[in-house]
Design an enzyme around this catalytic site. Sequence first.
Site, PDB file in Angstrom:
ATOM      1  N   ILE A 176      -5.386   7.720   0.365  1.00 28.12           N
ATOM      2  CA  ILE A 176      -4.485   6.880   0.868  1.00 28.12           C
ATOM      3  C   ILE A 176      -4.871   5.368   0.654  1.00 28.12           C
ATOM      4  CG2 ILE A 176      -2.369   6.163   1.944  1.00 28.12           C
ATOM      5  CD1 ILE A 176      -1.505   8.204   0.708  1.00 28.12           C
ATOM      6  N   LYS A 177      -4.297   4.694   0.178  1.00 26.36           N
ATOM      7  CA  LYS A 177      -4.733   3.222   0.196  1.00 26.36           C
ATOM      8  C   LYS A 177      -3.896   2.245   1.163  1.00 26.36           C
ATOM      9  CE  LYS A 177      -5.594  -1.751  -0.864  1.00 26.36           C
ATOM     10  NZ  LYS A 177      -6.208  -2.944  -1.937  1.00 26.36           N
ATOM     11  N   GLN A 178      -3.893   2.051   3.147  1.00 26.52           N
ATOM     12  CA  GLN A 178      -3.251   1.206   3.791  1.00 26.52           C
ATOM     13  C   GLN A 178      -3.668   0.222   4.203  1.00 26.52           C
ATOM     14  OE1 GLN A 178      -0.085   0.007   4.471  1.00 26.52           O
ATOM     15  NE2 GLN A 178       0.417   2.753   4.297  1.00 26.52           N
TER      16      GLN A 178
ATOM     17  N   TRP B 121      -1.572   3.111  -3.205  1.00 26.37           N
ATOM     18  CA  TRP B 121      -1.566   2.072  -1.851  1.00 26.37           C
ATOM     19  C   TRP B 121      -0.008   2.255  -1.696  1.00 26.37           C
ATOM     20  CZ3 TRP B 121      -5.494   1.659  -6.267  1.00 26.37           C
ATOM     21  CH2 TRP B 121      -6.429   1.017  -6.234  1.00 26.37           C
TER      22      TRP B 121
END
Length: 351
Positions: free
Chosen positions: A237-239, A201
């Site tokens: 990737i969490k964005q 995150w």
Amino acid sequence: MNYDQIAELLGADAKKLLEHKSTTIDKSKLHLPGPDFIDRVFYHTNRKPQVLRNLQATFNHGRLGGTGYLSLLPVDQGIEHSAGASFAPNPDYFDPENIVKLAIEGGTNGVASTIGVLAAVSRKYAHKIPFIVKLNHNELLTYPNTYDQIMFGSVEEAYELGAMGVGATIYFGSEDSNRQIQEVAAAFERAHELGMYTVLWCYLRNSEFKRDQDYHTAADLTGQANHIGVTIQADIIKQKLPTNNGGFKAIKFGKTHDKVYSELTSDNPIDLTRYQVANNYMGRAGLINSGGASKGESDLADAVTTAVVNKRAGGTGLISGRKAFQKPMKEGVKLLNAIQDVYLEEQIDIA
């Protein structure tokens, strides 16, 4: 949900999003999602066969299985936003089993939650749906709140309960970010040793990032957070979806280049999101955008909009929690399926 129904949900933004032709970073330069993504991209990395196996198993699960796209249910909000704020709208989700049931009924690729939630039902469900254990959290009882991410469990505990992956948050730009980077980098190294993949995150947190606009979701700043994330070997990737640009210029700190704004991005949200993908080593690590807070009636349209932007930018999927679990389960399943329909719709292509 078909193409016409998706276009109808997009409303006035339909043409801008569905017909946009990107002239910033050409899609040919990206490592795009697809059924062969693990073989084409991750096979060449230093990841162990067990990591590849668990990644492939997650990509193969649920309604999006075999497409190269991900639909994940994240429920760590009981810590991150308090259990009352998160679960009072639907108290059923105080029970961890209902969280996992929603992920299964909703056809997701996997469920990401706290070590406590997943440990509570691991023997019953770890073999039925991929588990991603979120290792660190920002607890909200310290007053005044420090907005820090601290470890709540170990990589070994996640491994023992049957997790396929681990997740963590770093608040880039915060006073404690250096420690968080070191902690998470070490945890990710250990996870890879044990055969689990890693999800980061990549969030920004600094009061100075709020100027004339809130630049916590600026494409240039979030892109740099992503770039640090893949440097410590995050596999996914969490964005947050970018809402503006020019964060480096506004805060007058750090370094950037004029071409970031004149050539590599535009005002279109698809191009802003593509810049996030580019910072993920041109898509070698998948970008999943978050669904954001529940707003009520607009949740379905908002979620579908985010999915269209992510897919056309070259992203890997969506991770949506509150929009799904703060409703009756039947409505939550409908929302998750609508997100998945965007990635299953062949007419919606890479811009």
